[in-house]
Design an enzyme around this catalytic site. Structure first.
Site, PDB file in Angstrom:
ATOM      1  CE  LYS A 175      41.380  45.653  45.409  1.00 53.49           C
ATOM      2  NZ  LYS A 175      42.637  44.932  45.143  1.00 53.49           N
ATOM      3  CB  THR A 206      41.305  42.432  34.688  1.00 47.36           C
ATOM      4  OG1 THR A 206      40.679  41.141  34.727  1.00 47.36           O
ATOM      5  CG2 THR A 206      40.449  43.399  33.900  1.00 47.36           C
ATOM      6  N   GLY A 208      46.349  40.841  37.371  1.00 48.41           N
ATOM      7  CA  GLY A 208      47.305  41.669  38.109  1.00 48.41           C
ATOM      8  C   GLY A 208      46.832  43.075  38.427  1.00 48.41           C
ATOM      9  CB  THR A 209      43.597  44.925  38.087  1.00 51.06           C
ATOM     10  OG1 THR A 209      42.835  43.878  38.673  1.00 51.06           O
ATOM     11  CG2 THR A 209      43.401  44.931  36.600  1.00 51.06           C
ATOM     12  N   GLY A 210      44.872  44.134  40.832  1.00 48.80           N
ATOM     13  CA  GLY A 210      44.903  44.422  42.275  1.00 48.80           C
ATOM     14  C   GLY A 210      46.319  44.713  42.761  1.00 48.80           C
ATOM     15  CB  CYS A 211      49.572  42.947  42.192  1.00 46.87           C
ATOM     16  SG  CYS A 211      48.969  41.296  42.560  1.00 46.87           S
TER      17      CYS A 211
HETATM   18  N1  ATP Z   1      37.093  46.557  33.542  1.00 48.93           N
HETATM   19  C1  ATP Z   1      37.555  47.547  34.320  1.00 48.93           C
HETATM   20  N2  ATP Z   1      37.558  48.827  33.885  1.00 48.93           N
HETATM   21  C2  ATP Z   1      38.032  49.838  34.636  1.00 48.93           C
HETATM   22  N3  ATP Z   1      38.529  49.651  35.882  1.00 48.93           N
HETATM   23  C3  ATP Z   1      38.533  48.407  36.393  1.00 48.93           C
HETATM   24  C4  ATP Z   1      38.062  47.277  35.641  1.00 48.93           C
HETATM   25  N4  ATP Z   1      38.222  46.144  36.409  1.00 48.93           N
HETATM   26  C5  ATP Z   1      38.782  46.545  37.557  1.00 48.93           C
HETATM   27  N5  ATP Z   1      38.957  47.901  37.581  1.00 48.93           N
HETATM   28  C6  ATP Z   1      39.586  48.699  38.626  1.00 48.93           C
HETATM   29  O1  ATP Z   1      40.860  48.129  38.862  1.00 48.93           O
HETATM   30  C7  ATP Z   1      41.228  48.250  40.231  1.00 48.93           C
HETATM   31  C8  ATP Z   1      41.505  46.858  40.795  1.00 48.93           C
HETATM   32  O2  ATP Z   1      40.271  46.333  41.187  1.00 48.93           O
HETATM   33  P1  ATP Z   1      39.849  44.810  41.259  1.00 48.93           P
HETATM   34  O3  ATP Z   1      38.568  44.780  42.043  1.00 48.93           O
HETATM   35  O4  ATP Z   1      39.833  44.235  39.880  1.00 48.93           O
HETATM   36  O5  ATP Z   1      41.055  44.216  42.060  1.00 48.93           O
HETATM   37  P2  ATP Z   1      41.418  42.723  42.336  1.00 48.93           P
HETATM   38  O6  ATP Z   1      40.211  41.860  42.134  1.00 48.93           O
HETATM   39  O7  ATP Z   1      42.097  42.694  43.647  1.00 48.93           O
HETATM   40  O8  ATP Z   1      42.461  42.403  41.207  1.00 48.93           O
HETATM   41  P3  ATP Z   1      43.115  40.969  40.830  1.00 48.93           P
HETATM   42  O9  ATP Z   1      42.363  40.556  39.600  1.00 48.93           O
HETATM   43  O10 ATP Z   1      44.525  41.291  40.551  1.00 48.93           O
HETATM   44  O11 ATP Z   1      42.917  40.055  42.007  1.00 48.93           O
HETATM   45  C9  ATP Z   1      40.049  48.998  40.882  1.00 48.93           C
HETATM   46  O12 ATP Z   1      40.304  50.377  40.842  1.00 48.93           O
HETATM   47  C10 ATP Z   1      38.886  48.651  39.985  1.00 48.93           C
HETATM   48  O13 ATP Z   1      37.840  49.609  40.089  1.00 48.93           O
HETATM   49  C1  HMH Z   2      51.610  35.614  43.097  1.00 47.47           C
HETATM   50  C2  HMH Z   2      50.284  36.261  42.926  1.00 47.47           C
HETATM   51  N1  HMH Z   2      49.938  37.250  43.787  1.00 47.47           N
HETATM   52  C3  HMH Z   2      48.738  37.859  43.662  1.00 47.47           C
HETATM   53  C4  HMH Z   2      47.850  37.485  42.666  1.00 47.47           C
HETATM   54  C5  HMH Z   2      46.490  38.163  42.571  1.00 47.47           C
HETATM   55  O1  HMH Z   2      46.244  38.748  41.385  1.00 47.47           O
HETATM   56  C6  HMH Z   2      48.257  36.449  41.775  1.00 47.47           C
HETATM   57  N2  HMH Z   2      47.446  36.040  40.765  1.00 47.47           N
HETATM   58  N3  HMH Z   2      49.477  35.877  41.934  1.00 47.47           N
END
Ligand code: ATP
Ligand code: HMH
Length: 266
Positions: A175, A206, A208-211
């Site tokens: 990602k 942003t 929780g985007t990854g979860c």
């Molecule tokens: N500002 C943004 N605008 C549009 N899409 C975004 C933005 N930031 C992240 N994304 C998208 O959101 C999704 C999650 O990606 P990201 O790399 O942020 O995950 P992450 O770092 O695991 O998340 P977390 O912050 O929960 O750990 C991907 O599809 C990424 O391209």
């Molecule tokens: C509990 C938990 N899982 C995953 C993430 C990653 O976003 C977080 N911030 N907290």
């Protein structure tokens, strides 16, 4: 008629934006019945992680057994797994389940707090990745797991290929949320390299985007969609969730899980 079902194995975020809370909210939006096995509890809000309590491995196993003995599971998604022993036991349990598995290798919270002990890193590769339909590292996670620098889309493709060919995952979605420019993600499924591209949305919210993204992929796999289609649908979903994210709390606010609904109310 029974609904599609999904099991998340992850940590709790008391602030409700990430972890198990994000997973269950996302499953609900896709009309997939959500179940949860908790690995750790975090005292967390939009500004950071204030404290962490790890659930004993024996109790993680008790939760897995309770679900397995009584309920159908169409897909498994994992998030925060802080400890090596937990990774080993969860891996052994997942090996027995013959359903798609989405592995989100959570290492650090968006606020910079470590959510995984260092010695767990090797255990993820050894005990979890090999069962994964797809793993979903962000760029810093991919860099740490593969010990390489990722600066360009070509680097992301090389990383995705390595996860599959060297670390044994069936698929890898790297990602690009942490790169500048467009929000680009790269998926390699062992055969084809695909790119998912959206304009970057200007927001700090942003959390929780990854979860949320990994859970939307899991929900779509539960419905029987192929991996490339599941990622396409999930990418649309996470983009709307970020576009309409909430200015809640004084830190990085949470995504809006119901943003995709036509009758959206903010
Ligand atoms: N500002 C943004 N605008 C549009 N899409 C975004 C933005 N930031 C992240 N994304 C998208 O959101 C999704 C999650 O990606 P990201 O790399 O942020 O995950 P992450 O770092 O695991 O998340 P977390 O912050 O929960 O750990 C991907 O599809 C990424 O391209
Ligand atoms: C509990 C938990 N899982 C995953 C993430 C990653 O976003 C977080 N911030 N907290």
């Amino acid at each position: 008629m029974r609904p599609y079902t999904a099991l998340t194995i992850a940590g709790s975020d008391s602030g409700g934006g990430a972890g198990i809370q994000a997973d269950l909210k996302t499953f609900e939006e896709w009309k997939v019945y959500g179940m949860s096995v908790l690995t750790s509890l975090t005292a967390q809000n939009t500004t950071g992680v204030q404290d962490v309590h790890h659930i004993p491995v024996s109790f993680i196993e008790a939760q897995l057994d309770s679900v397995e003995q009584d309920l159908p599971i169409d897909v498994i998604k994992s998030g925060m797994i802080a400890r090596k022993e937990a990774a080993e036991h969860i891996g052994a349990w997942i090996a027995k389940q013959k359903v798609p598995y989405v592995c989100d290798p959570v290492m650090v919270s968006a606020s910079g707090h470590p959510l995984m002990e260092e010695e767990t890193r090797a255990a993820l590769s050894e005990h979890l990745f090999r069962y994964a339909t797809v793993i979903t590292p962000n760029i810093p996670e991919a860099e740490t797991l593969l010990d390489m620098e990722i600066r360009t889309e070509r680097d992301m493709q090389e990383a995705a290929r390595k996860f599959v060919e060297e670390l044994g995952a069936k698929g890898a979605l790297v990602k690009g949320g942490h790169l500048n420019g467009e929000a680009v993600d790269v998926l390699y499924d062992g055969e084809i390299m695909r790119t998912y591209r959206e304009d970057r949305i200007s927001t700090e919210n942003t959390h929780g985007t990854g979860c949320t993204y990994a859970s939307a992929i899991a929900a779509n796999l539960a419905m029987g969609r192929t991996l490339p289609v599941a990622v396409e649908k999930a990418k649309d979903y996470i983009t709307e969730a970020i576009r309409h994210s909430f200015d809640l709390g004084s830190g990085s606010g949470p995504t809006n899980h119901w943003a995709h609904r036509k009758e959206r109310v903010k």
